[in-house]
Design an enzyme around this catalytic site. Structure first.
Site, PDB file in Angstrom:
ATOM      1  N   LYS A 175       0.834  -1.215   0.000  1.00  0.00           N
ATOM      2  CA  LYS A 175       0.000   0.000   0.000  1.00  0.00           C
ATOM      3  C   LYS A 175       0.869   1.265   0.000  1.00  0.00           C
ATOM      4  O   LYS A 175       0.672   2.170  -0.795  1.00  0.00           O
ATOM      5  CB  LYS A 175      -0.926   0.025   1.237  1.00  0.00           C
ATOM      6  CG  LYS A 175      -1.839  -1.180   1.358  1.00  0.00           C
ATOM      7  CD  LYS A 175      -2.733  -1.098   2.593  1.00  0.00           C
ATOM      8  CE  LYS A 175      -2.010  -1.129   3.920  1.00  0.00           C
ATOM      9  NZ  LYS A 175      -1.297  -2.412   4.215  1.00  0.00           N
ATOM     10  N   ARG A 179      -9.523   0.729   8.905  1.00  0.00           N
ATOM     11  CA  ARG A 179      -9.099  -0.631   9.218  1.00  0.00           C
ATOM     12  C   ARG A 179     -10.180  -1.404   9.961  1.00  0.00           C
ATOM     13  O   ARG A 179      -9.986  -2.579  10.281  1.00  0.00           O
ATOM     14  CB  ARG A 179      -7.853  -0.575  10.102  1.00  0.00           C
ATOM     15  CG  ARG A 179      -6.544  -0.881   9.386  1.00  0.00           C
ATOM     16  CD  ARG A 179      -5.435  -0.691  10.402  1.00  0.00           C
ATOM     17  NE  ARG A 179      -4.231  -1.383  10.110  1.00  0.00           N
ATOM     18  CZ  ARG A 179      -3.179  -0.852   9.488  1.00  0.00           C
ATOM     19  NH1 ARG A 179      -3.224   0.364   9.019  1.00  0.00           N
ATOM     20  NH2 ARG A 179      -2.083  -1.559   9.314  1.00  0.00           N
ATOM     21  N   ARG A 235      11.723  -5.093   4.752  1.00  0.00           N
ATOM     22  CA  ARG A 235      11.336  -3.676   4.555  1.00  0.00           C
ATOM     23  C   ARG A 235      12.241  -2.717   5.325  1.00  0.00           C
ATOM     24  O   ARG A 235      12.556  -2.924   6.480  1.00  0.00           O
ATOM     25  CB  ARG A 235       9.892  -3.502   5.028  1.00  0.00           C
ATOM     26  CG  ARG A 235       9.466  -2.046   5.185  1.00  0.00           C
ATOM     27  CD  ARG A 235       7.984  -1.885   5.138  1.00  0.00           C
ATOM     28  NE  ARG A 235       7.265  -2.503   6.232  1.00  0.00           N
ATOM     29  CZ  ARG A 235       5.938  -2.523   6.321  1.00  0.00           C
ATOM     30  NH1 ARG A 235       5.204  -1.978   5.371  1.00  0.00           N
ATOM     31  NH2 ARG A 235       5.348  -3.090   7.345  1.00  0.00           N
ATOM     32  N   ARG A 287      11.323  -0.741  10.945  1.00  0.00           N
ATOM     33  CA  ARG A 287      10.269  -0.563  11.951  1.00  0.00           C
ATOM     34  C   ARG A 287      10.372  -1.597  13.064  1.00  0.00           C
ATOM     35  O   ARG A 287      10.597  -2.774  12.803  1.00  0.00           O
ATOM     36  CB  ARG A 287       8.897  -0.653  11.274  1.00  0.00           C
ATOM     37  CG  ARG A 287       8.514   0.645  10.609  1.00  0.00           C
ATOM     38  CD  ARG A 287       7.305   0.518   9.735  1.00  0.00           C
ATOM     39  NE  ARG A 287       6.204  -0.227  10.339  1.00  0.00           N
ATOM     40  CZ  ARG A 287       5.069  -0.481   9.713  1.00  0.00           C
ATOM     41  NH1 ARG A 287       4.886  -0.045   8.470  1.00  0.00           N
ATOM     42  NH2 ARG A 287       4.118  -1.150  10.303  1.00  0.00           N
ATOM     43  N   ARG A 344      -0.463  -8.707  13.690  1.00  0.00           N
ATOM     44  CA  ARG A 344      -0.967  -7.736  12.710  1.00  0.00           C
ATOM     45  C   ARG A 344      -1.801  -8.434  11.639  1.00  0.00           C
ATOM     46  O   ARG A 344      -2.808  -7.906  11.191  1.00  0.00           O
ATOM     47  CB  ARG A 344       0.208  -6.973  12.101  1.00  0.00           C
ATOM     48  CG  ARG A 344       0.772  -5.945  13.096  1.00  0.00           C
ATOM     49  CD  ARG A 344       2.168  -5.515  12.769  1.00  0.00           C
ATOM     50  NE  ARG A 344       2.288  -4.925  11.452  1.00  0.00           N
ATOM     51  CZ  ARG A 344       3.434  -4.805  10.791  1.00  0.00           C
ATOM     52  NH1 ARG A 344       4.552  -5.243  11.315  1.00  0.00           N
ATOM     53  NH2 ARG A 344       3.456  -4.239   9.618  1.00  0.00           N
TER      54      ARG A 344
END
Ligand code: ADP
Ligand code: ADP
Ligand code: ZN
Length: 217
Positions: free
Chosen positions: A13, A88, A127, A161, A172
């Site tokens: 996203k 969400r 990431r 992160r 998550r």
């Protein structure tokens, strides 16, 4: 043009929102980035959000709705925005509808990025992003052009992160399937949903999204 990018953590996203916002002059609204900024600044919201985010849970609807409501009202959002990570939950979707209605705005597209669960873990574990401008990268799938130098701003510091670890990712994903995935049906029923294959390379996925957006021209 106002749109939502919908999909599980790591689906792409943020990556797609980055390109789309530059291409179409839209503001990227990432509630995750806003919450991380609040945590870093140590604001009241940040203090409330910190431990929830570390565990991979969802921050309360009240908090995120308030953040988005204030942000959408700002002048730069009047030309269009991309929601990345919001809504969400169904109550967040209802709150969004209400705030758009009262400011005479509407959603043009809800684009779902469909990605296999295994690929999500792979994407999340590689990431990283630029510490200065926030540009997103991946160890394998989106490396910087020059090793150790951000393509966008030339900065040489990068961050990973805290919540991109195996235990948190599991929570998550659970939060996504329990709370967020019902939004797919919700927006389908409203005639707003377009699902895009998110398994291809970054540019390919971008091309599929552009095809959807072209419907508006
Ligand atoms: P999200 O915002 O949905 O959590 P990101 O855009 O941050 O996801 O993408 C997660 C990671 O996967 C990033 O490191 C990004 O560079 C990488 N990525 C994004 N899209 C793709 C893709 N189509 N193929 C491979 N890797 C991708
Ligand atoms: P990702 O795209 O990888 O799922 P985000 O940056 O969108 O990550 O979100 C990071 C974290 O911030 C989430 O795990 C959650 O704790 C919190 N968060 C972000 N957006 C919302 C939201 N709309 N509602 C509740 N919590 C949120
Ligand atoms: Zn940078």
């Amino acid at each position: 043009m106002n749109l939502i990018l919908l999909g599980p953590p790591g689906a792409g996203k943020g990556t797609q929102a980055e390109t789309l916002s530059a291409k179409h002059g839209l503001v990227q609204l990432s509630t995750g980035a806003m919450l991380r900024a609040a945590v870093k600044a140590g604001t009241e919201v940040g203090l409330k959000a910190k431990s929830i985010m570390e565990k991979g849970g969802l921050v309360s609807d009240d908090i995120v709705v308030r953040i988005i409501k204030d942000r959408i009202a700002e002048p730069d959002c009047q030309g269009g925005f991309i929601l990345d990570g919001f809504p969400r939950t169904l109550p967040q979707a209802a709150a969004l509808e209400k705030m758009l209605k009262s400011s005479k705005k509407k959603l043009d597209f809800v684009i779902e990025l469909k990605v296999d669960d295994k690929a999500l873990i792979e994407r999340i574990s590689g990431r990283f992003s630029c510490a200065k401008c926030g540009a997103g990268y991946h160890d394998t799938f989106k490396q910087t052009k020059v090793a150790g130098v951000c393509d966008s701003c030339g900065n040489k510091e990068f961050i990973r992160r805290a919540d991109d670890n195996v235990e948190t990712v599991q929570n998550r994903l659970l939060a996504y399937y329990k709370e967020t995935s019902p939004l797919i049906g919700y927006y389908f029923a409203k005639g707003l949903l377009d699902s895009v294959d998110g398994m291809g390379a970054i540019d390919q996925v971008g091309g599929s999204i552009e095809k959807v957006l072209a419907k508006l021209d």
